[in-house]
Design a protein around this motif. Structure first.
Motif, mmCIF file in Angstrom:
data_model
loop_
_atom_site.group_PDB
_atom_site.id
_atom_site.type_symbol
_atom_site.label_atom_id
_atom_site.label_comp_id
_atom_site.label_asym_id
_atom_site.label_seq_id
_atom_site.Cartn_x
_atom_site.Cartn_y
_atom_site.Cartn_z
ATOM 1 N N VAL A 89 0.867 -0.768 -0.084
ATOM 2 C CA VAL A 89 -0.028 -0.316 -0.211
ATOM 3 C C VAL A 89 0.592 1.380 -0.261
ATOM 4 C CG1 VAL A 89 -1.804 1.397 1.198
ATOM 5 C CG2 VAL A 89 -2.042 -0.973 1.070
ATOM 6 N N GLY A 90 2.062 0.775 0.368
ATOM 7 C CA GLY A 90 2.980 1.715 1.074
ATOM 8 C C GLY A 90 3.603 2.869 -0.605
ATOM 9 N N ILE A 91 3.764 1.124 -1.480
ATOM 10 C CA ILE A 91 4.462 2.201 -2.522
ATOM 11 C C ILE A 91 3.519 2.320 -3.939
ATOM 12 C CG2 ILE A 91 5.502 0.754 -4.349
ATOM 13 C CD1 ILE A 91 7.008 -1.669 -2.662
ATOM 14 N N CYS A 92 2.127 1.795 -3.509
ATOM 15 C CA CYS A 92 1.220 2.225 -4.449
ATOM 16 C C CYS A 92 0.621 3.696 -3.851
ATOM 17 C CB CYS A 92 -0.318 1.331 -3.857
ATOM 18 S SG CYS A 92 -0.109 -0.115 -4.872
ATOM 19 N N ALA A 93 0.487 4.008 -2.770
ATOM 20 C CA ALA A 93 0.481 5.691 -1.883
ATOM 21 C C ALA A 93 1.379 6.112 -2.521
ATOM 22 C CB ALA A 93 0.527 5.865 -0.656
ATOM 23 N N PHE A 94 2.608 6.134 -2.483
ATOM 24 C CA PHE A 94 3.699 6.356 -3.081
ATOM 25 C C PHE A 94 3.812 7.104 -5.084
ATOM 26 C CE2 PHE A 94 7.816 6.970 -5.502
ATOM 27 C CZ PHE A 94 8.361 7.857 -4.727
ATOM 28 N N VAL A 95 2.697 5.985 -5.555
ATOM 29 C CA VAL A 95 2.809 6.575 -6.853
ATOM 30 C C VAL A 95 2.004 6.998 -7.091
ATOM 31 C CG1 VAL A 95 2.379 5.225 -8.931
ATOM 32 C CG2 VAL A 95 4.264 3.925 -7.520
ATOM 33 N N ALA A 96 1.046 7.078 -6.264
ATOM 34 C CA ALA A 96 0.170 8.147 -6.951
ATOM 35 C C ALA A 96 0.156 9.086 -6.370
ATOM 36 C CB ALA A 96 -1.204 7.334 -6.328
ATOM 37 N N ASN A 97 0.827 9.840 -5.082
ATOM 38 C CA ASN A 97 0.984 10.541 -4.500
ATOM 39 C C ASN A 97 1.950 11.665 -5.499
ATOM 40 O OD1 ASN A 97 0.798 12.604 -2.426
ATOM 41 N ND2 ASN A 97 3.145 12.370 -2.417
ATOM 42 N N ARG A 98 3.254 10.799 -6.341
ATOM 43 C CA ARG A 98 3.907 11.410 -7.524
ATOM 44 C C ARG A 98 3.770 11.754 -8.230
ATOM 45 N NH1 ARG A 98 9.403 10.425 -6.780
ATOM 46 N NH2 ARG A 98 10.646 11.972 -7.981
ATOM 47 N N THR A 99 2.559 10.985 -9.189
ATOM 48 C CA THR A 99 2.041 11.313 -10.130
ATOM 49 C C THR A 99 0.383 12.394 -10.032
ATOM 50 O OG1 THR A 99 0.372 9.709 -10.086
ATOM 51 C CG2 THR A 99 2.583 9.139 -11.036
ATOM 52 N N GLY A 100 -0.271 12.053 -8.696
ATOM 53 C CA GLY A 100 -1.473 12.987 -8.751
ATOM 54 C C GLY A 100 -2.423 12.236 -9.372
ATOM 55 N N ASN A 101 -2.449 11.527 -10.306
ATOM 56 C CA ASN A 101 -3.515 10.454 -10.296
ATOM 57 C C ASN A 101 -3.643 9.232 -9.576
ATOM 58 O OD1 ASN A 101 -3.388 11.988 -13.050
ATOM 59 N ND2 ASN A 101 -1.620 11.354 -13.437
ATOM 60 N N ALA A 102 -4.842 9.205 -9.007
ATOM 61 C CA ALA A 102 -6.014 8.336 -8.053
ATOM 62 C C ALA A 102 -5.718 7.434 -8.735
ATOM 63 C CB ALA A 102 -7.188 8.351 -7.659
ATOM 64 N N GLU A 103 -5.804 7.107 -10.008
ATOM 65 C CA GLU A 103 -5.685 5.865 -10.310
ATOM 66 C C GLU A 103 -4.404 5.221 -10.516
ATOM 67 O OE1 GLU A 103 -5.457 9.154 -14.250
ATOM 68 O OE2 GLU A 103 -6.502 8.398 -11.973
ATOM 69 N N ASP A 104 -3.210 5.791 -10.031
ATOM 70 C CA ASP A 104 -1.978 5.724 -10.301
ATOM 71 C C ASP A 104 -1.448 4.482 -8.765
ATOM 72 O OD1 ASP A 104 -1.033 6.214 -12.958
ATOM 73 O OD2 ASP A 104 0.003 7.714 -11.749
ATOM 74 N N PHE A 105 -2.970 4.679 -7.850
ATOM 75 C CA PHE A 105 -2.810 3.829 -6.700
ATOM 76 C C PHE A 105 -3.003 2.482 -6.750
ATOM 77 C CE2 PHE A 105 -4.849 1.426 -3.612
ATOM 78 C CZ PHE A 105 -4.206 1.930 -2.316
ATOM 79 N N PHE A 106 -3.706 1.959 -8.181
ATOM 80 C CA PHE A 106 -3.731 0.463 -8.742
ATOM 81 C C PHE A 106 -2.525 0.445 -10.002
ATOM 82 C CE2 PHE A 106 -7.843 2.104 -8.015
ATOM 83 C CZ PHE A 106 -7.771 1.336 -6.476
ATOM 84 N N LEU A 107 -1.344 1.109 -10.005
ATOM 85 C CA LEU A 107 -0.523 0.406 -11.292
ATOM 86 C C LEU A 107 0.319 -0.472 -10.522
ATOM 87 C CD1 LEU A 107 0.393 1.180 -14.289
ATOM 88 C CD2 LEU A 107 2.096 3.079 -13.284
#
Length: 220
Positions: A89-107
């Motif tokens: 979840v931490g990795i997912c949160a980091f990616v989404a926070n970095r890109t600013g796109n909520a869908e990237d939480f699932f990337l």
């Protein structure tokens, strides 16, 4: 190689129940493991869908994962699943926070899924199908099943079933990700996560069952 296979089977958590069938619930960590796998992503989706606030949604998902980990620490139960979930979840949160796109939480999950698919296909190609490593030791076969061509085929088929489950996730979820449909993507992620994997595991167990050996009765 046999020792490594045994260690992998033990860590995978796959178990038989008293009737000799696979204990699917135990194999995914029980009800607690199911909640640890589902709730962070589910709450992220619900909170973001309602509030449309990425930061709050990420905080909620991370907080839930942290609570699960702390609870396991306090109750002195195995940390592996909760801790790996928190890291994920931490990795997912980091990616989404970095890109600013909520869908990237699932990337990150897509890449993890693809890596598992590649690993399983390779395991089939080298005649060490993953299902054999998972189920062989539970059934008392160890790695002796590799001496039997029919058992290799059975475990290869079982592994292909698990591959199909993982591939189905990508087929359904990647288009939703590309369409920026967070609500549908989050729902699909929950429905096609642990529950679908458990179903695939159960079918893999069934198709890889050893043939029953008929006992010959002495003539009367």
């Amino acid at each position: 190689m046999s020792a490594l296979a045994g260690q992998y089977a033990a860590k995978a958590g796959v178990r038989q129940d008293e009737s000799g069938r696979i204990d699917v619930l135990q194999s995914i960590g029980g009800m607690r493991g199911l909640a640890e796998s589902i709730l962070p992503g589910l709450l992220f989706t619900v909170v973001f869908t309602i509030l449309r606030d990425l930061q709050i949604s990420l905080i909620v998902a991370l907080a839930v994962s942290a609570v699960f980990t702390i609870t396991r620490l306090l109750t002195k139960t195995p940390l592996t699943q909760a801790l790996s979930g928190l890291i994920g979840v931490g990795i997912c949160a980091f990616v989404a926070n970095r890109t600013g796109n909520a869908e990237d939480f699932f990337l990150p999950g897509f890449f993890t899924n693809a890596a598992y698919i590649v690993g399983m296909v390779v395991s089939i190609a080298v005649k060490w199908p993953l299902a054999g490593l998972l189920f062989g030791f539970i059934r008392g076969e160890g790695t002796e099943w590799r001496r039997n061509a029919s058992r290799i085929r059975a475990y290869s088929l079982a592994t292909w079933l698990i591959v199909a489950v993982l591939a189905l996730r990508l087929i359904v979820q990647v288009p939703l990700y590309l369409a920026d449909n967070i609500a549908a993507l989050g729902t699909a992620r929950v429905a096609m996560g642990v529950p679908l994997y458990a179903l695939g595991l159960w079918f893999a167990w069934l198709v890889s069952r050893p043939a029953l050996v008929k006992k010959e009765h002495p003539p009367a």
